[in-house]
Structures are given as C-alpha cells and as structure tokens.
Design an enzyme around this catalytic site. Sequence first.
Site, PDB file in Angstrom:
ATOM      1  N   GLU A   1       0.790  -1.235   0.000  1.00  0.00           N
ATOM      2  CA  GLU A   1       0.000   0.000   0.000  1.00  0.00           C
ATOM      3  C   GLU A   1       0.821   1.283   0.000  1.00  0.00           C
ATOM      4  O   GLU A   1       0.295   2.365   0.269  1.00  0.00           O
ATOM      5  CB  GLU A   1      -0.984   0.013   1.190  1.00  0.00           C
ATOM      6  CG  GLU A   1      -2.332  -0.541   0.876  1.00  0.00           C
ATOM      7  CD  GLU A   1      -2.359  -2.053   0.650  1.00  0.00           C
ATOM      8  OE1 GLU A   1      -3.287  -2.499  -0.009  1.00  0.00           O
ATOM      9  OE2 GLU A   1      -1.458  -2.780   1.116  1.00  0.00           O
TER      10      GLU A   1
ATOM     11  N   TYR B   1       3.491   2.037   2.022  1.00  0.00           N
ATOM     12  CA  TYR B   1       4.118   2.403   3.288  1.00  0.00           C
ATOM     13  C   TYR B   1       5.638   2.157   3.216  1.00  0.00           C
ATOM     14  O   TYR B   1       6.166   1.804   2.171  1.00  0.00           O
ATOM     15  CB  TYR B   1       3.474   1.634   4.434  1.00  0.00           C
ATOM     16  CG  TYR B   1       2.033   2.041   4.679  1.00  0.00           C
ATOM     17  CD1 TYR B   1       1.715   3.312   5.146  1.00  0.00           C
ATOM     18  CD2 TYR B   1       0.975   1.163   4.422  1.00  0.00           C
ATOM     19  CE1 TYR B   1       0.400   3.696   5.363  1.00  0.00           C
ATOM     20  CE2 TYR B   1      -0.342   1.543   4.637  1.00  0.00           C
ATOM     21  CZ  TYR B   1      -0.624   2.803   5.102  1.00  0.00           C
ATOM     22  OH  TYR B   1      -1.922   3.192   5.309  1.00  0.00           O
TER      23      TYR B   1
ATOM     24  N   HIS C   1      -1.592   3.904  -1.812  1.00  0.00           N
ATOM     25  CA  HIS C   1      -2.654   4.861  -1.490  1.00  0.00           C
ATOM     26  C   HIS C   1      -2.661   6.053  -2.444  1.00  0.00           C
ATOM     27  O   HIS C   1      -3.698   6.699  -2.620  1.00  0.00           O
ATOM     28  CB  HIS C   1      -2.508   5.356  -0.045  1.00  0.00           C
ATOM     29  CG  HIS C   1      -2.897   4.329   0.974  1.00  0.00           C
ATOM     30  ND1 HIS C   1      -4.027   3.557   0.863  1.00  0.00           N
ATOM     31  CD2 HIS C   1      -2.304   3.940   2.138  1.00  0.00           C
ATOM     32  CE1 HIS C   1      -4.116   2.737   1.895  1.00  0.00           C
ATOM     33  NE2 HIS C   1      -3.079   2.952   2.684  1.00  0.00           N
TER      34      HIS C   1
ATOM     35  N   GLN D   1     -18.169   4.663   3.020  1.00  0.00           N
ATOM     36  CA  GLN D   1     -18.678   5.878   3.653  1.00  0.00           C
ATOM     37  C   GLN D   1     -18.460   5.921   5.160  1.00  0.00           C
ATOM     38  O   GLN D   1     -18.106   6.967   5.701  1.00  0.00           O
ATOM     39  CB  GLN D   1     -20.164   6.038   3.324  1.00  0.00           C
ATOM     40  CG  GLN D   1     -20.428   6.458   1.900  1.00  0.00           C
ATOM     41  CD  GLN D   1     -21.906   6.591   1.594  1.00  0.00           C
ATOM     42  OE1 GLN D   1     -22.421   6.014   0.651  1.00  0.00           O
ATOM     43  NE2 GLN D   1     -22.613   7.353   2.394  1.00  0.00           N
TER      44      GLN D   1
END
Length: 669
Positions: A167, A169, A255, A342
């Site tokens: 991701e 990192y 990301h 959400q």
Amino acid sequence: MASPFPHLLAPIALAHLTLPNRVIMGSMHTGLEDHCWHFGRLAAFYRERAAGGAALIVTGGFAPDWRGRLSPFAGTMTNRAAALWHRRLTRAVHDAGSRIVMQILHAGRYGYHPLVESATALRSPISPFTPRAMSDARIRRVIGHFARAAALAQAAGYDGVEIMGSEGYLINQFLSSRVNHRTDRWGGGIDARMRVAIEIVRAVRERVGDAFVVMFRLSLLDLVEGGNTMAETIAVAQALEHAGITLLNSGIGWHEARIPTIGTIVPRAAFREATATVKRALRVPVVASNRINTPEIAEDIVASGDADLVSMARPFLADPQFVAKAAAGRSADINTCIACNQACLDRTFRNQRASCLVNPRACRETELGYAMTGTPRRIAVVGAGVAGLAAATIAAGRGHRVTLFEASDAIGGQFRLAMEVPGKEDFRDTLRYFDSRIATTGVDLRLNRRIAQGELADAFDAVVIATGVTPRIPEIDGIDHRKVISYADLIARRRIAGSTVAVIGAGGIGVDVCTFLLARYALSPQAWCDEWGVDVHAREAGGLTPATPMPPPRKVWLLQRRPGSKRMGSGPGKTTGWAHRLALKRMGVTMLAGVEYRAIDDHGLRIRVDGTERCLAVDSVIICAGQESVRDAIVTGDPRMHVIGGAYRASELDAEAAIRQAAELAARL
C-alpha cells in the site's frame, strides 16, 4: 450434511497453528487502536468477529517506533507497558476461540506528522510533509524496532505478526524505484531494494523463533509509475519465503495510486489473477484480498487454487457472523459489504472512529446493543427504504411485533435506484439481506399500502415514519418541458434519455446519473482492467498499461450552481469520489460549475456561466437537484411517532446516517 463451502471451510496448518478455515479478517484501521483506553471497545469488536468464525484476525497497524506512526497519536508497540495493554485484545480473541496477529506498520512518507522518514527525501502527493532520507544507521535501527515490536507482540499473547510491506508504506517505499533513489546498499536493483524487507523478516524470525506466525503483506500490483513488475514482485516473494515468512498476504495498489482498488466501482475479485501468479512461484501459503465479499467468491478462489486463504476486512465490519452463517448454509442472511467506504475509510481519513453503513454496531459493540425486550410492543414502520427496513428488522429481532407498510410494490426505496447504477450492483445484496431478515424476524410486510394521517394512532404503541424522500424540482423556466426527466424516472427506466444530456446537480446522485447514462453494463474484471489501464500480470512497471475505455454512448454535461470545479461531484465520499470523477472525465463528461439556469426550451438548456449566456443543445435534461422529505401528510405531534432517515432530513441523501438513526431508535424502543 456436506459443507456448503468445502474448500473455504477446510482447516490449514500455519507454523504451530491449525486454523479451522481459510478466512482471515484482514487488517483495517478503526480509530480504536490509537489510544489504549479504547482497547475495551476494540476487544469487544474483535471478540464478536472471533466468535463469528474468523479463523485469524489481523489488527490495525501499530508502528514499531515514533517516527513510523501514521499520525501524532497513532498506536505503537514499543515497550512492555504497551504489550500489557494488548493482552486485553489477545485474551478476547482467544476466549472466543480464534487466533490473532498484530500488524506492524511503519508509515514512512505517508505519516501525517513532521518527523516522517523514507528511503529518499521525496514527498508523497497525499501528504504535506517531506520525509527525511534514512541513514544507514537509522535503517539498521528501524529493522531492530520491527523485531522488538514482534517480540513484544509475542509477549502480549499474539499468535503472530503481519509485516506491512504494501500500500505504499515504508517497506514498499524501499522496494520500489518510484521512491527508492538510493545509491548505497539499500538501493539500486531489486536485489538491493528488497534488502530492508528481507532483513526485517530475518530479524523478526530470529527474535520470535519458529513457533510464531510471520505474515508479510506484499504489494502484488503497485499501480503507480515506477512500481515493480511481476518478475520483481516474485523475486521479492521468493526471497521472503527463504527468509522465513509463514505465509504471504497480497496487497494491491499504493494509497497514492490513481486507480481504485477497493471501492464498489471495482469488480469483485478483480485482482485474483495477480495472486494466482505469485502463488504458483511459492511454497508457503498465499492469501488473496481486495473486493472479495461473499463466501461464494471466496470458495471459488480457494477451490481453483488461486490462493490458499482469503482475507476480508470490511465484510467483517458489515457482518461479524460472516463465516458462521456461511458454514450453516445461510449465505442469504449475510449482511454483505457494499464497498461504499462511507462509514469506514471515509471516517478513518477524517480521524474518526470507523463503523459500517449497513451495520452501525460495527466498532460500537459496547454502546449499541440489540437486547431482547421484556415488554413487547406493537410497532408500525411506514416506509420500506433502508431506514425503515433497519428499524423494522432490528425492533422485531428484539421481540417487538412490527408491521412494515410500503406504498410501492417492493422494498428498498432509494437503494432500488442505486443498485441499477453500473458499479453499484452490490447494493442488491443489502436488499437481499433485509428480505431475509424480514422473514427471520417475523416482520409483517404490507406492500402497496399507503398510510393516511391518523390511521395508525389507535392500533400501535409506536409509529416510525421512514417515508424517505422525493426528488426536488428546482424553479427553472420550462421545468415542465418534455425534455426534463427526474433522476428517479431515468434510473427506474420510466423515461429514456436522448443522445445529448445535461445533468442539473453535481452531487452524489448527479455522478451516479452520469455513470448510468454512460456505462452500458457492469464490467467484467478484464474489461474493467482494460478501462482503467491495469495489467494484472504486471509485465510493465507498476502493473500499468494504456487505458482503453469504451467510447461513450452519449454526450453529457454535468452542471452545478456552486462555483469552483474542484467541488464537482462532492457527494461521493473522500476515498471514492475521486475515482468516480476521474471515470466521468475519461468518458468525456463536460463539467461546469457556477452555472445559472435560465430556461429549458425546444433548443435545449439555456445557462449563464461566468457572465456568458450559453445554450446547451441537448435532447434531455436530468434533474438531480436534491431531495425533499416525504412526511407532511402523516406526521403529527403524537409522542409515539418517530421520524427517521430521509423523512427526517433530506439535504443530501445519506444512507449511513439513515440506517444508524434507525438502529439507534430500534435499540431503545
């Protein structure tokens, strides 16, 4: 009786453990990890998922030192005092009959604080802080900190650790030439770039011994320029295997990638082939992840040999009993994750506690309970949208006698429209779940039944008004012209749009309408990859390939009154809205902000933008100008009457708030 999912529910041996099935609850940050005084709530959250059958639970990420934190107050594992607090989590999971591993995550340049560090002093496009390039001595120190964190996790009672190398990192930053521009022994070719990851695994294994799970989460597709190829990824995976990992978990995308990886816009199991490719090169078990949200899909992945285990994170927010229901042959009863983001990721990125749109109890297990009532009451619920469905089924599940009235011939309300939008097909599963709950809890459902004012007062002890919303009609000259179509009529296919269309309103519904107009059907995983430029075999750097979107079937303008084009499509959430807006741009949608609507006539839609008059020569004008509550005809001042959902507030359609409000009411009735 034969198992309904024989491969998914088969046991598997890992190090000293034998897991009863192949389902891992993957790591997710809930906001409860950051302060030890929240560990009671976090323990309750994990306990429910463990009791529900998850074979192995992975915690949210804990940093191995202060510089590696995601934020100034993010959780760390740096000393024995922290390990003592973690015993509350491990005991809860073990008492419920499951196993748990702690994720060790160093944020690198993704940290949201001024002390960030990375392989090179290159700022991330999603962070305001430029990292400090790590010295050789600092790299060695951080490797030791990973090993220390693993040893502390072992002392805290964890069954293993997951080392976060995906991701985007820190470890991922060293693995990829996108960030790693070093010329010393930690940079250069893939053999040097992987050195940090390999040294961390070796140091961890040396500290914890062989009887401890060491899982490594590796990015199989970086989906960023300068990312690794599949050949490089396999080389890393094989070196990790040789260094002593117990199993390899798959991660997809950084990301900062401009390709969605977990939103509802992504087809289910879109990246399974990447996992299968890596699995064929390894001997240790390999875990599949990303957009796997039903036991049927998970079973197929394991049965086909594409992976040995399946990791699902948000599906366990939606339903802690996921595995238990699957094992009992009750898949229809599973409250399916719809990948809306959400209440989970959107909240996390606002530094709020995560929850779930379809399950408001998630991360609130100690606060929101559905205890059986000692005094059953007669309750009427008017409106079978998601708010009414939640209120009715939760109240009935607590022992109340519930009658649910719906004016139309089917349940669902606005969700019935949402599920018709390409990319939101998963919304059907929410209605399937409520159908099952209606039958299970004994709700008396009465369709095609419109309620008049005062009709229910004498027959029920409480009345819940969940009559939802109706499209708002703006005051525009010519609003009754034949070109004008409401979003509800369009999506329900009561009206058909022409080949040139103006959409008035650029909130979430406006974006959905554009998607509905331009996407002919739900895309297969391969067609979706072609549209977005993804090569799951990563023959080129990062798994990127030229996108080949299909030509749009219509010309569409998306319009909003509010000035500022950056606010276009602001209705969708923080973590998914950008993908929807990007998709619309690639499909040729013209977005105009600061629009004054002048008139609609035979020539089209007349507007004024930046003081200039224009006429958009369109065949159709779709109205997505918000909603108005439907309640005035039946709401009274009777204290037994409760108004929830869109009937309570219709400013911007918000299913998360509606279901949460319904659940809280049903819990206290």
